[in-house]
Design a protein around this motif. Structure first.
Motif, PDB file in Angstrom:
ATOM      1  N   LEU A 143      50.308  24.642  -9.453  1.00 20.94           N
ATOM      2  CA  LEU A 143      50.528  26.086  -9.360  1.00 20.94           C
ATOM      3  C   LEU A 143      49.784  26.838 -10.454  1.00 20.94           C
ATOM      4  O   LEU A 143      49.120  27.838 -10.182  1.00 20.94           O
ATOM      5  N   GLY A 147      46.320  28.059  -9.195  1.00 21.68           N
ATOM      6  CA  GLY A 147      47.036  29.168  -8.568  1.00 21.68           C
ATOM      7  C   GLY A 147      46.167  30.299  -8.080  1.00 21.68           C
ATOM      8  O   GLY A 147      46.509  30.992  -7.130  1.00 21.68           O
ATOM      9  N   ALA A 179      50.649  29.293  -3.816  1.00 24.59           N
ATOM     10  CA  ALA A 179      52.082  29.594  -3.708  1.00 24.59           C
ATOM     11  C   ALA A 179      52.523  29.670  -2.247  1.00 24.59           C
ATOM     12  O   ALA A 179      53.564  29.120  -1.868  1.00 24.59           O
ATOM     13  N   ILE A 182      52.582  26.183  -0.794  1.00 23.23           N
ATOM     14  CA  ILE A 182      53.772  25.448  -1.247  1.00 23.23           C
ATOM     15  C   ILE A 182      54.982  25.844  -0.399  1.00 23.23           C
ATOM     16  O   ILE A 182      55.750  24.989   0.044  1.00 23.23           O
TER      17      ILE A 182
END
Length: 197
Positions: A143, A147, A179, A182
């Protein structure tokens, strides 16, 4: 970026030791954009089935019953059989003596069983903590380290109604952010694992 890098490295070195953490961190630092598509669902899958893996590891490391427990169980069975063969009224003294021995053996057995359950619980907690630390550190690194990169880049019109939402935070329209990937992977993998397991 360096603060997160340092924090993750400290966490990993605390969990795995210096050499294990550096090997794990070197593995994570060689990740490219195409690997993220597969790596994120793999991490989510491992965290989903970690309870099953922990149960298997505990079962392998801890036998269900120790030798002393098996011996006490055998002695208790023998004493119960001897008690069943005695008449309580006719042979009260022998019956009371055997009953006291049986109560003592059952108390010893319960103490051993409690001690065994406590050590199994501690082992399960330790393995669960290590498992969660590993998956959490890997997910944090992915992340924070990647990211701002899109996991998948498509034309802006390909994801029309959800394009901007999937690009948040920090990706151009048409890109799927880490994100968002995920969240999507978490949802899909957990439902698939619940259906299969």
């Amino acid at each position: 970026m360096t603060c997160q890098y340092l924090l993750i490295q400290i966490l990993l070195s605390w969990v795995f030791g210096r050499s294990g953490a550096s090997r794990f961190f070197n593995l994570l630092s060689n990740i490219n954009q195409k690997m993220l598509i597969y790596m994120i669902p793999a991490i989510v899958f491992l965290s989903t089935i970690s309870s099953k893996i922990v149960a298997l590891i505990v079962k392998l490391l801890r036998p269900s019953e120790s030798c002393s427990q098996a011996e006490l169980r055998r002695q208790i069975r023998e004493l119960k059989a001897r008690l069943a063969s005695l008449s309580m009224v006719d042979e009260f003294v022998a019956y009371a003596r055997l009953e006291r021995q049986l109560n003592k053996l059952q108390g010893d057995f319960n103490a051993l069983a409690s001690q065994s359950r406590n050590s199994e619980l501690k082992l399960r907690l330790l393995i669960t903590t290590i498992s969660h630390c590993m998956t959490g550190a890997a997910m944090l690194y992915v992340l924070y380290g990647h990211g701002s990169e899109p996991v998948l880049q498509l034309p802006a019109t390909a994801l029309f109604p959800l394009g901007y939402l999937l690009a948040v935070p920090g990706c151009a329209p048409g890109g799927v952010s880490v994100a968002s990937w995920i969240i999507v992977s978490n949802s899909v993998v957990r439902r698939a694992a619940a259906a299969l397991i």
